[in-house]
Design a protein around this motif. Structure first.
Motif, short mmCIF file in Angstrom:
data_model
loop_
_atom_site.label_atom_id
_atom_site.label_comp_id
_atom_site.label_asym_id
_atom_site.label_seq_id
_atom_site.Cartn_x
_atom_site.Cartn_y
_atom_site.Cartn_z
N GLY A 1 -24.00 12.37 -13.99
CA GLY A 1 -23.55 12.95 -14.04
C GLY A 1 -24.88 14.06 -13.47
N LYS A 2 -23.21 14.93 -12.61
CA LYS A 2 -24.69 16.25 -11.95
C LYS A 2 -23.69 17.35 -12.55
CE LYS A 2 -25.18 13.02 -7.52
NZ LYS A 2 -25.42 13.00 -6.14
N ALA A 3 -25.20 18.64 -12.36
CA ALA A 3 -24.26 19.92 -13.47
C ALA A 3 -25.38 21.11 -12.48
CB ALA A 3 -25.02 20.00 -14.35
N GLY A 4 -23.66 22.46 -11.99
CA GLY A 4 -24.73 23.13 -11.33
C GLY A 4 -25.71 24.24 -12.14
N ASN A 5 -25.18 24.22 -13.63
CA ASN A 5 -25.91 25.27 -14.36
C ASN A 5 -26.23 24.72 -15.99
OD1 ASN A 5 -22.88 25.65 -15.67
ND2 ASN A 5 -22.56 26.77 -13.80
N GLY A 6 -26.61 25.29 -16.58
CA GLY A 6 -26.84 24.50 -17.85
C GLY A 6 -25.26 24.26 -18.67
N GLU A 7 -24.57 25.49 -18.24
CA GLU A 7 -23.51 25.26 -19.58
C GLU A 7 -22.17 23.64 -19.01
OE1 GLU A 7 -21.86 26.15 -22.00
OE2 GLU A 7 -22.73 28.92 -21.00
N GLU A 8 -22.61 23.25 -17.97
CA GLU A 8 -22.38 22.06 -17.33
C GLU A 8 -23.14 20.73 -17.54
OE1 GLU A 8 -21.84 21.64 -12.83
OE2 GLU A 8 -20.08 23.63 -12.83
N ALA A 9 -24.18 21.31 -17.62
CA ALA A 9 -25.12 20.61 -18.48
C ALA A 9 -25.21 19.81 -19.35
CB ALA A 9 -26.83 20.26 -18.05
N ILE A 10 -24.80 20.96 -20.62
CA ILE A 10 -24.77 20.41 -21.59
C ILE A 10 -23.67 19.88 -21.94
CG2 ILE A 10 -23.52 21.98 -23.68
CD1 ILE A 10 -26.07 23.65 -23.44
N GLU A 11 -22.25 20.31 -21.10
CA GLU A 11 -21.32 19.72 -21.40
C GLU A 11 -20.88 17.91 -20.66
OE1 GLU A 11 -17.94 21.46 -19.49
OE2 GLU A 11 -19.00 23.72 -19.96
N LEU A 12 -21.73 17.51 -19.92
CA LEU A 12 -21.45 16.23 -19.06
C LEU A 12 -22.88 15.97 -20.77
CD1 LEU A 12 -22.47 17.19 -15.69
CD2 LEU A 12 -20.27 15.96 -16.75
N VAL A 13 -23.99 16.35 -20.92
CA VAL A 13 -24.77 15.08 -21.93
C VAL A 13 -23.89 14.90 -23.15
CG1 VAL A 13 -26.82 15.48 -23.43
CG2 VAL A 13 -27.21 15.78 -20.97
N LYS A 14 -23.29 15.89 -23.40
CA LYS A 14 -22.07 15.16 -25.07
C LYS A 14 -21.37 14.23 -24.63
CE LYS A 14 -23.39 19.77 -27.73
NZ LYS A 14 -23.06 20.91 -27.68
N LYS A 15 -20.37 14.84 -22.99
CA LYS A 15 -19.59 13.77 -22.64
C LYS A 15 -20.11 12.19 -22.57
CE LYS A 15 -15.85 13.52 -19.54
NZ LYS A 15 -15.75 13.71 -17.76
N HIS A 16 -21.25 11.91 -21.90
CA HIS A 16 -21.94 10.75 -21.40
C HIS A 16 -23.09 10.13 -22.06
CE1 HIS A 16 -19.22 11.11 -17.79
NE2 HIS A 16 -19.49 12.14 -17.22
N GLN A 17 -23.30 11.04 -23.12
CA GLN A 17 -24.82 10.55 -23.86
C GLN A 17 -25.48 10.39 -22.67
OE1 GLN A 17 -24.62 10.68 -27.43
NE2 GLN A 17 -22.72 12.34 -26.95
N PRO A 18 -26.14 10.40 -22.06
CA PRO A 18 -26.76 9.93 -20.75
C PRO A 18 -28.65 9.92 -22.07
CG PRO A 18 -27.63 11.98 -20.40
CD PRO A 18 -26.24 11.86 -21.81
N ASP A 19 -29.36 8.75 -21.18
CA ASP A 19 -30.90 8.83 -21.63
C ASP A 19 -31.47 10.06 -21.60
OD1 ASP A 19 -30.26 5.78 -22.93
OD2 ASP A 19 -29.65 6.10 -20.40
N ILE A 20 -31.41 10.57 -20.62
CA ILE A 20 -32.08 11.46 -19.77
C ILE A 20 -31.45 12.91 -19.24
CG2 ILE A 20 -33.99 11.85 -18.12
CD1 ILE A 20 -35.59 10.05 -19.55
N CYS A 21 -32.01 13.86 -19.00
CA CYS A 21 -30.92 15.17 -18.43
C CYS A 21 -32.40 15.80 -17.97
CB CYS A 21 -30.67 15.92 -20.14
SG CYS A 21 -29.85 16.84 -18.31
N ILE A 22 -32.39 15.69 -16.15
CA ILE A 22 -33.36 16.71 -15.14
C ILE A 22 -32.73 17.89 -15.85
CG2 ILE A 22 -34.54 16.68 -13.44
CD1 ILE A 22 -34.71 13.58 -13.42
N MET A 23 -33.37 18.57 -15.75
CA MET A 23 -33.13 20.19 -15.99
C MET A 23 -33.99 21.29 -14.70
SD MET A 23 -30.80 21.68 -18.80
CE MET A 23 -31.25 20.77 -19.81
N ASP A 24 -33.32 21.72 -13.45
CA ASP A 24 -34.49 22.71 -13.54
C ASP A 24 -34.10 24.05 -14.19
OD1 ASP A 24 -35.79 24.47 -10.65
OD2 ASP A 24 -33.00 25.38 -10.80
#
Length: 199
Positions: free
Chosen positions: A31-54
């Motif tokens: 998953g790729k997000a353009g902001n913090g909100e999208e990142a949170i949604e993607l993490v909750k939806k896909h349950q990844p191992d790692i989230c790399i954030m600016d």
């Protein structure tokens, strides 16, 4: 396979990071997000191992998103241009497992991801020196006064809220400016925010 969500507001960099990590045999960008909100949604939806954030993204910053994801199983790695100790200290409080700078070599990112997956923490060496030198010189009371100044309150309002005389509040403000070595209230607020002393 290490499942990764990327959050970065610069699209070219987001694409480059995605391509780079997809070349690793044991990694998959899901998953790729353009902001913090999208990142949170993607993490909750896909349950990844790692989230790399600016850090500096529109809407929610990477630090705000990391604070919100603190309870998740996903491990957060901050990848930023900013070697600011205030950001770093806030990231540590948010339980971030890695804090890397964008000018690090690309192979370092993949090895850092593997280290974090193995249970280690990975922090840019430049930040480790700063963390010990950037103690907040202000007392709790001085931070309270500065917080009220940041809320837009004037000397009279602060005096009545803290049941102090206006003269005492002025003394506090003058002490704050001296300790922070700044010339006005706006600079004092900005510096305290940058160094992560404000919640």
């Amino acid at each position: 396979m290490i499942r990764i969500v990327l959050a970065e507001d610069q699209r070219m960099l987001l694409g480059a990071l995605g391509s780079l990590l997809s070349l690793e045999e044991d990694m998959e960008v899901i998953g790729k997000a353009g902001n913090g909100e999208e990142a949170i949604e993607l993490v909750k939806k896909h349950q990844p191992d790692i989230c790399i954030m600016d850090i500096e993204m529109p809407g929610k910053t990477g630090l705000e998103a990391a604070e919100e994801l603190k309870q998740c199983d996903c491990k957060v790695i901050i990848l930023t241009t900013f070697a600011r100790s205030g950001y770093f200290q806030r990231a540590l409080k948010a339980g971030v497992k890695g804090y890397l700078l964008k000018d690090s070599p690309s192979e370092e990112l993949a090895s850092s991801i593997r280290s974090v997956m193995a249970g280690r923490r990975v922090y840019a060496p430049e930040l480790m020196d700063d963390i010990y030198s950037e103690e907040n010189p202000l007392t709790d009371r001085e931070m309270e006064v500065l917080g009220l100044v940041a809320d837009g309150k004037n000397t009279k309002d602060i005096a009545s809220e803290l049941t102090l005389s206006a003269g005492t509040v002025r003394n506090y403000i003058s002490t704050i400016l001296d300790k922070l070595e700044v010339t006005n209230r706006i600079e004092a607020i900005r510096q305290s925010k940058e160094k992560g002393w404000f919640k």
